[in-house]
Each structure stands twice: as structure tokens, then as C-alpha cells.
Design an enzyme around this catalytic site. Structure first.
Site, PDB file in Angstrom:
ATOM      1  N   PRO A  59       0.841  -1.204   0.000  1.00  0.00           N
ATOM      2  CA  PRO A  59       0.000   0.000   0.000  1.00  0.00           C
ATOM      3  C   PRO A  59       0.875   1.253   0.000  1.00  0.00           C
ATOM      4  O   PRO A  59       1.806   1.350   0.796  1.00  0.00           O
ATOM      5  CB  PRO A  59      -0.781  -0.122   1.313  1.00  0.00           C
ATOM      6  CG  PRO A  59       0.059  -1.003   2.186  1.00  0.00           C
ATOM      7  CD  PRO A  59       0.769  -1.953   1.268  1.00  0.00           C
ATOM      8  N   ALA A 110      -0.286  -0.110  11.355  1.00  0.00           N
ATOM      9  CA  ALA A 110       1.162   0.111  11.402  1.00  0.00           C
ATOM     10  C   ALA A 110       1.526   1.593  11.409  1.00  0.00           C
ATOM     11  O   ALA A 110       0.677   2.484  11.373  1.00  0.00           O
ATOM     12  CB  ALA A 110       1.805  -0.572  10.184  1.00  0.00           C
ATOM     13  N   HIS A 140      -4.985  -0.920   8.444  1.00  0.00           N
ATOM     14  CA  HIS A 140      -3.668  -0.309   8.669  1.00  0.00           C
ATOM     15  C   HIS A 140      -3.431  -0.165  10.173  1.00  0.00           C
ATOM     16  O   HIS A 140      -3.904   0.770  10.806  1.00  0.00           O
ATOM     17  CB  HIS A 140      -3.645   1.065   7.991  1.00  0.00           C
ATOM     18  CG  HIS A 140      -2.271   1.647   7.826  1.00  0.00           C
ATOM     19  ND1 HIS A 140      -1.182   1.205   8.533  1.00  0.00           N
ATOM     20  CD2 HIS A 140      -1.818   2.652   7.021  1.00  0.00           C
ATOM     21  CE1 HIS A 140      -0.117   1.917   8.164  1.00  0.00           C
ATOM     22  NE2 HIS A 140      -0.480   2.790   7.253  1.00  0.00           N
ATOM     23  N   ARG A 144      13.664  -2.327  10.419  1.00  0.00           N
ATOM     24  CA  ARG A 144      14.281  -1.193   9.762  1.00  0.00           C
ATOM     25  C   ARG A 144      14.100  -1.382   8.274  1.00  0.00           C
ATOM     26  O   ARG A 144      14.479  -2.395   7.703  1.00  0.00           O
ATOM     27  CB  ARG A 144      15.779  -1.136  10.069  1.00  0.00           C
ATOM     28  CG  ARG A 144      16.236   0.185  10.570  1.00  0.00           C
ATOM     29  CD  ARG A 144      17.597   0.135  11.235  1.00  0.00           C
ATOM     30  NE  ARG A 144      18.226  -1.166  11.267  1.00  0.00           N
ATOM     31  CZ  ARG A 144      19.267  -1.482  10.515  1.00  0.00           C
ATOM     32  NH1 ARG A 144      19.763  -0.623   9.661  1.00  0.00           N
ATOM     33  NH2 ARG A 144      19.825  -2.668  10.617  1.00  0.00           N
ATOM     34  N   GLY A 181      12.292  -3.105   2.446  1.00  0.00           N
ATOM     35  CA  GLY A 181      13.664  -3.168   1.959  1.00  0.00           C
ATOM     36  C   GLY A 181      13.983  -4.383   1.115  1.00  0.00           C
ATOM     37  O   GLY A 181      15.152  -4.605   0.791  1.00  0.00           O
ATOM     38  N   TYR A 218      -0.004   5.233  13.174  1.00  0.00           N
ATOM     39  CA  TYR A 218      -1.338   5.818  13.000  1.00  0.00           C
ATOM     40  C   TYR A 218      -2.275   5.335  14.112  1.00  0.00           C
ATOM     41  O   TYR A 218      -1.827   4.709  15.064  1.00  0.00           O
ATOM     42  CB  TYR A 218      -1.844   5.536  11.579  1.00  0.00           C
ATOM     43  CG  TYR A 218      -0.941   6.211  10.572  1.00  0.00           C
ATOM     44  CD1 TYR A 218      -0.854   7.605  10.528  1.00  0.00           C
ATOM     45  CD2 TYR A 218      -0.124   5.488   9.710  1.00  0.00           C
ATOM     46  CE1 TYR A 218       0.006   8.248   9.638  1.00  0.00           C
ATOM     47  CE2 TYR A 218       0.737   6.117   8.823  1.00  0.00           C
ATOM     48  CZ  TYR A 218       0.799   7.495   8.794  1.00  0.00           C
ATOM     49  OH  TYR A 218       1.652   8.132   7.931  1.00  0.00           O
ATOM     50  N   ARG A 266       8.518   0.753  -2.913  1.00  0.00           N
ATOM     51  CA  ARG A 266       9.165   1.677  -3.849  1.00  0.00           C
ATOM     52  C   ARG A 266       9.540   1.023  -5.175  1.00  0.00           C
ATOM     53  O   ARG A 266       9.451   1.660  -6.222  1.00  0.00           O
ATOM     54  CB  ARG A 266      10.392   2.297  -3.172  1.00  0.00           C
ATOM     55  CG  ARG A 266      10.020   3.220  -2.025  1.00  0.00           C
ATOM     56  CD  ARG A 266      11.177   3.421  -1.079  1.00  0.00           C
ATOM     57  NE  ARG A 266      11.515   2.185  -0.389  1.00  0.00           N
ATOM     58  CZ  ARG A 266      12.597   2.004   0.346  1.00  0.00           C
ATOM     59  NH1 ARG A 266      13.450   2.984   0.475  1.00  0.00           N
ATOM     60  NH2 ARG A 266      12.825   0.855   0.945  1.00  0.00           N
ATOM     61  N   GLN A 275      -6.549  -0.785   1.613  1.00  0.00           N
ATOM     62  CA  GLN A 275      -6.094  -0.546   2.988  1.00  0.00           C
ATOM     63  C   GLN A 275      -6.964   0.510   3.674  1.00  0.00           C
ATOM     64  O   GLN A 275      -7.232   1.571   3.101  1.00  0.00           O
ATOM     65  CB  GLN A 275      -4.633  -0.081   3.001  1.00  0.00           C
ATOM     66  CG  GLN A 275      -4.037  -0.171   4.398  1.00  0.00           C
ATOM     67  CD  GLN A 275      -2.629   0.382   4.497  1.00  0.00           C
ATOM     68  OE1 GLN A 275      -2.368   1.490   4.044  1.00  0.00           O
ATOM     69  NE2 GLN A 275      -1.722  -0.375   5.096  1.00  0.00           N
TER      70      GLN A 275
HETATM   71  C1  LIG Z   1       5.221   6.773  -1.421  1.00  0.00           C
HETATM   72  C2  LIG Z   1       4.942   5.856  -0.262  1.00  0.00           C
HETATM   73  C3  LIG Z   1       3.696   5.827   0.292  1.00  0.00           C
HETATM   74  C4  LIG Z   1       3.400   4.936   1.327  1.00  0.00           C
HETATM   75  N1  LIG Z   1       2.132   4.870   1.818  1.00  0.00           N
HETATM   76  C5  LIG Z   1       1.793   3.881   2.674  1.00  0.00           C
HETATM   77  C6  LIG Z   1       0.445   3.642   3.008  1.00  0.00           C
HETATM   78  O1  LIG Z   1      -0.492   4.290   2.521  1.00  0.00           O
HETATM   79  N2  LIG Z   1       0.181   2.641   3.892  1.00  0.00           N
HETATM   80  C7  LIG Z   1       1.174   1.877   4.450  1.00  0.00           C
HETATM   81  O2  LIG Z   1       0.882   0.987   5.251  1.00  0.00           O
HETATM   82  N3  LIG Z   1       2.462   2.083   4.110  1.00  0.00           N
HETATM   83  C8  LIG Z   1       2.791   3.030   3.222  1.00  0.00           C
HETATM   84  N4  LIG Z   1       4.084   3.173   2.805  1.00  0.00           N
HETATM   85  C9  LIG Z   1       5.089   2.195   3.266  1.00  0.00           C
HETATM   86  C10 LIG Z   1       5.199   1.074   2.216  1.00  0.00           C
HETATM   87  O3  LIG Z   1       4.019   0.315   2.120  1.00  0.00           O
HETATM   88  C11 LIG Z   1       6.345   0.132   2.556  1.00  0.00           C
HETATM   89  O4  LIG Z   1       6.145  -0.352   3.850  1.00  0.00           O
HETATM   90  C12 LIG Z   1       7.678   0.836   2.477  1.00  0.00           C
HETATM   91  O5  LIG Z   1       7.835   1.525   1.263  1.00  0.00           O
HETATM   92  C13 LIG Z   1       8.816  -0.171   2.622  1.00  0.00           C
HETATM   93  O6  LIG Z   1       8.761  -1.113   1.576  1.00  0.00           O
HETATM   94  P1  LIG Z   1       9.804  -1.056   0.366  1.00  0.00           P
HETATM   95  O7  LIG Z   1      11.161  -1.149   0.970  1.00  0.00           O
HETATM   96  O8  LIG Z   1       9.467  -2.239  -0.483  1.00  0.00           O
HETATM   97  O9  LIG Z   1       9.607   0.258  -0.334  1.00  0.00           O
HETATM   98  C14 LIG Z   1       4.418   4.094   1.821  1.00  0.00           C
HETATM   99  C15 LIG Z   1       5.696   4.153   1.280  1.00  0.00           C
HETATM  100  C16 LIG Z   1       5.957   5.017   0.229  1.00  0.00           C
HETATM  101  C17 LIG Z   1       7.328   5.026  -0.374  1.00  0.00           C
END
Ligand SMILES: Cc1cc2nc3c(=O)[nH]c(=O)nc-3n(C[C@H](O)[C@H](O)[C@H](O)COP(=O)(O)O)c2cc1C
Length: 470
Positions: free
Chosen positions: A127, A280, A278, A370, A403, A283, A425, A202
Site C-alpha cells: 500500500p 502500522a 492499517h 528497519r 527493503g 497511525y 518503492r 487498505q
Molecule cells: C510513497 C509511499 C507511500 C506509502 N504509503 C503507505 C500507506 O499508505 N500505507 C502503508 O501501510 N504504508 C505506506 N508506505 C510504506 C510502504 O508500504 C512500505 O512499507 C515501504 O515503502 C517499505 O517497503 P519497500 O522497501 O518495499 O519500499 C508508503 C511508502 C511510500 C514510499
């Protein structure tokens, strides 16, 4: 010229064009040190909305993307339960032939059965809030974005959707509290389903992580506490302050639980296959669960059991409303985002996992302690793998995130550490991420300067595909 180098040029010009946007803070769980969310957007004179099929352009003139501007429109919206119109359709990809698309060349790309959903592979869209649902309404460009990432048997989790007007903390996030929003989501969901993907939504309440601009009548945001989030400093030194929250009275809490229930019903009415709560990243649900924030003396504070009471009531209400077989919960036990952390995160999360087991919740989505930079600067991600106790304790589908790159995802699946791996990302910047993993192809780099900007195309639907098609 490779996709990567083509995109590098586009990113540069994107950055130039976006250079005046004021970044604010990292708000969604800090994927890395420099990820930030813009608090204020510059006024834009026009927006182009793209329809998935006809690619028509609708020019909307004179719109401002200042966060406070759309608010007056939102205030007119009344929360309402949507009357049941049709039996929710449970998506199954059984009818879709996808095995020829995804070879079992790598553990991540092997099929997986999540309850009644036959997934073609284990690569999930995490999400991600993108602040492009202007006026809290899903828009045609949102449909383009999600449809780009959809494919037969893929699981996508839509960005966090506000369950009510008080749930909003950021500009132009989508909501699921009104009939209009349900209708608008339906188009997005249809676009994703038409490509054979499974689509979860979500559900979100930001609690105290909200400035008063996004609250009805400029009122204080609500929380488990009246303690304010400390000012958050962004990478460019910009300081973001959230409003002092108002501690919810005990008797008000059932109304917030009900907001989640209604939003879940609305999500199903809009056609989503299920919802992810959500819980996590600091929030509202996290603000109740973790003892750095929750300082209550009523039945919702004190012991772990009491601090988890709100979460338990939300997941129970949603499970009763739509069925635990289409319910997931996202947790970040070890995170400290927005000053929200716990002195005993493992016991806390194991307690929640127990609640989920009792209810038969479909999946548990957990974020690693992390979140490391996956592949940026050529560095290898370091995954802490501290979720193992929860993986062992949870009886349903276990999804990890934070990550991961292809190799780490493969390893997590091969080792039995996870059933599914959510990518944030990397999926944001690579609409065809599973296919790129299959081909072991290079990846587009994400442009964090456009993570939360309001443009319906730039940094949103303009990331190139391997085959240059979308
Ligand atoms: C642009 C952006 C928006 C995000 N929005 C949410 C969100 O709406 N809900 C959520 O639980 N996490 C959100 N996250 C966290 C991501 O879901 C994810 O946990 C985080 O990017 C780490 O994963 P990755 O290393 O694969 O990027 C967001 C992250 C990014 C980069």
C-alpha cells in the site's frame, strides 16, 4: 538506449519541473531517511485526467492543489453506510491462464493459494499513499496507475483509504466513507479486475498524525492520547508540526470502530476483494497499541490486552461485516514512526497475532524493523528478519515487507520465512516488477521527489515498462 537511461532523463526533467514543490516530512513509515511527504503543494492551473480505455484527456482549469482548498468540498460530504446493492464477487483467478506468464524460475514467482485466492506469484504491491485522489475521490488516473501494476493472479493492496473525515492526515488521499467515493472506486477496481488481479484496499485512520487543516471544522485530530507528535524534521530541514490531539472519550471509541466497519463494507461494495486494516506506522491503531503513546487509564489503556482492545474491536467488527476470509492486518511492531513505539514489541505483536488467529484472519502483513534501502547506491539491502516469531505463530498467510529486493524476496520465500513479499518503492517505479524479476531485468529508479506530489502523470503513471508499453 536502456529503459533505465531513458528514465534517468525523464527523472531529471521531472525533478526540474517539480523543484518548487515543498517537501515536508516522511509520513508513511519512512522507507529510508530521505523519503518525505509534501505538506503543501503549489497551486496548479490544470490537471489532465486519463481514462484507462480511451485515454481521453479532461482538462480541469483553475484547480488549486493547496491542501486546504478541497477541504470545504469534503466537509459537505456526509459519512454514510452504503446499502447493499449486490452480492460481493469473490475474485478468483482460476479461470485465468497465467502459468505461461510466470515461470517457476524463482521462489518469488511460484503460485500461492491465499485462502480462496489463487495467486500467480508472491510479489505483492504494498500500500502506498500517492496523494493523487483529488478531493478524496479516486480519479481516472488512479485507475491507470493500479491497472498498470495489475496482471493475472497478482495481488495489489491499494493505498491507505481514510475511513472518515477525521481519518485524514494528508492532502488528496482517497476515502471510503461516502457513496460517491464507492462509485469512484468502482472504476478503479474494475480496471484492476479487468487485468485479472486481486485487489485489496487498505483502511486507515491517521489519528493524531494530522494537522487541523484536514479535520472537519478545523477541529483537533483524535487519538488515544492528548500528547502531540513531536515536530518532524525533513531532509531539507523543513519542520512539520501536527496539531495537539484530543484524547477520545471511552464512549466515543465504538463510533471509530464503526467507521472501519462501514468503510470495509463500502470497500466490498466498490468491488474490492478484501481489505487490509492499517495497524502500522504510528497511525491511530498503533497509537492505541503502543505504550509510548497510549497513556489511558480506561479499558483501552494499561496492559497489552487493554491497549490492543481497540485493534481487536476493529478487526472483529470488520471480520463480522465482510468475513475474516477477506481481511488482512498490517503491523509494524518494531517501528517508532511518529514517536510511536513499544517497550515490548514482540509480546505486543504476538498478542495481536493470537487475536488474528482466533478470528481466522486471512493474512498478516508485517514490516521489518528497519526498512533498508533496496539496491539504492548499489548497496545490498540488509533485512533484519526479526519477524520469524510472528511468522511461526500466525496460522494464515504471512506477508513481509521493508527493503526487499528480488534476491531477498526469493530467500524469504525459499526459507519459509514468508508466503508473500510486498514491494513498495520498487513496484512504484516498476509497474511490471514481477515480469522484471522473472527476466532478471534492470529496474527503474524511483524518484522520491514525486512520491506525494499531486500530478496525475508525472512520477505516477509515467514510469516505463520493459517493453515500453502500458
Ligand atoms: C510513497 C509511499 C507511500 C506509502 N504509503 C503507505 C500507506 O499508505 N500505507 C502503508 O501501510 N504504508 C505506506 N508506505 C510504506 C510502504 O508500504 C512500505 O512499507 C515501504 O515503502 C517499505 O517497503 P519497500 O522497501 O518495499 O519500499 C508508503 C511508502 C511510500 C514510499
Amino acid at each position: 538506449m536502456s529503459c533505465r537511461s531513458t528514465f534517468a532523463g525523464r527523472q531529471t526533467s521531472a525533478r526540474n519541473r517539480q523543484s518548487k514543490l515543498s517537501p515536508a516530512n516522511q509520513l508513511f513509515g519512512r522507507p529510508d531517511k530521505s523519503t518525505r511527504t509534501p505538506l503543501l503543494f503549489l497551486a496548479k492551473k490544470e490537471h489532465y485526467y486519463y481514462d484507462t480505455n480511451s485515454l481521453y484527456k479532461e482538462r480541469i482549469s483553475g484547480r488549486t492543489s493547496s491542501p486546504s482548498a478541497p477541504l470545504s468540498r469534503h466537509l459537505a460530504l456526509k459519512k454514510q453506510s452504503i446499502t447493499k446493492r449486490q452480492k460481493p464477487v469473490v475474485r478468483s483467478v482460476e479461470a485465468v491462464t497465467y502459468t505461461h506468464i510466470m515461470e517457476a524460475s524463482t521462489p518469488l514467482l511460484t503460485p500461492y493459494k491465499m485462502g480462496q485466492f489463487d495467486l500467480a506469484h508472491r510479489v505483492v504491491l504494498a500500500p502506498m499513499t500517492r496523494c493523487r485522489s483529488h478531493g478524496n475521490m479516486p480519479r481516472p488516473h488512479n485507475a491507470v496507475y493500479y491497472a498498470q501494476r495489475a496482471a493475472p493472479g497478482a495481488l495489489l493492496v491499494a493505498e491507505a483509504c481514510a475511513v472518515s473525515e477525521t481519518a485524514r492526515g494528508y492532502p488528496d488521499v482517497p476515502g471510503l466513507w461516502s457513496a460517491e467515493q464507492v462509485e469512484a472506486w468502482r472504476h478503479v477496481v474494475d480496471a484492476v479486475h479487468s487485468k485479472g488481479a486481486v485487489f485489496f484496499c487498505q483502511l486507515w485512520h491517521t489519528g493524531r498524525v494530522s494537522p487541523t487543516e484536514f479535520q472537519p471544522n478545523g477541529q483537533a485530530p483524535i487519538s488515544s492520547t492528548d500528547k502531540q507528535v513531536t515536530p518532524q524534521v525533513s531532509h531539507d530541514g523543513h519542520v512539520l508540526e501536527f496539531a495537539p490531539p484530543r484524547r477520545l472519550k471511552t464512549e466515543e471509541i465504538p463510533n471509530i470502530v464503526d467507521d472501519f466497519r462501514i468503510a470495509a463494507r463500502n470497500a466490498i461494495e466498490a468491488g474490492f476483494d478484501g481489505v487490509e486494516i492499517h495497524g502500522a506506522n504510528g497511525y491511530l491503531i498503533d497509537q492505541f497499541m503502543k505504550d509510548s503513546v497510549n497513556d489511558r487509564t480506561d479499558a483501552y489503556g494499561g496492559s497489552i490486552e487493554s491497549r490492543c482492545r481497540f485493534a481487536a474491536e476493529v478487526i472483529t467488527a470488520v471480520a463480522n461485516e465482510i468475513g475474516a476470509h477477506r481481511l488482512g492486518l498490517r503491523l509494524s511492531p518494531f517501528a517508532d514512526y511518529m514517536d510511536c513505539y513499544d517497550s515490548d514489541p514482540e509480546t505486543l505483536a504476538l498478542h495481536v497475532v493470537g487475536l488474528m488467529n482466533d478470528l481466522g484472519v486471512l493474512y498478516c502483513h508485517m514490516i521489518e524493523p528497519r526498512m533498508c534501502v533496496a539496491g539504492e547506491d548499489g548497496s545490498k539491502p540488509v533485512i533484519p528478519h526479526r519477524l520469524l516469531p510472528f511468522r511461526k505463530a500466525f496460522k494464515g498467510t504471512f506477508m513481509v515487507n521493508g527493503g526487499y529486493d528480488r534476491e531477498e524476496g526469493d530467500k524469504a520465500v525459499a526459507d519459509g520465512y514468508a508466503d508473500l513479499v510486498a514491494y513498495g518503492r520498487l513496484f512504484l517505479a516498476n509497474p511490471d516488477l514481477p515480469e522484471r524479476f522473472r527476466r532478471k531485468a534492470g529496474l527503474n529508479k524511483y524518484d522520491r521527489s514525486t512520491f506525494y506530489t499531486s500530478d496525475p502523470v508525472l512520477g505516477y503513471t509515467d514510469y516505463p515498462f520493459l517493453d515500453n508499453q502500458n
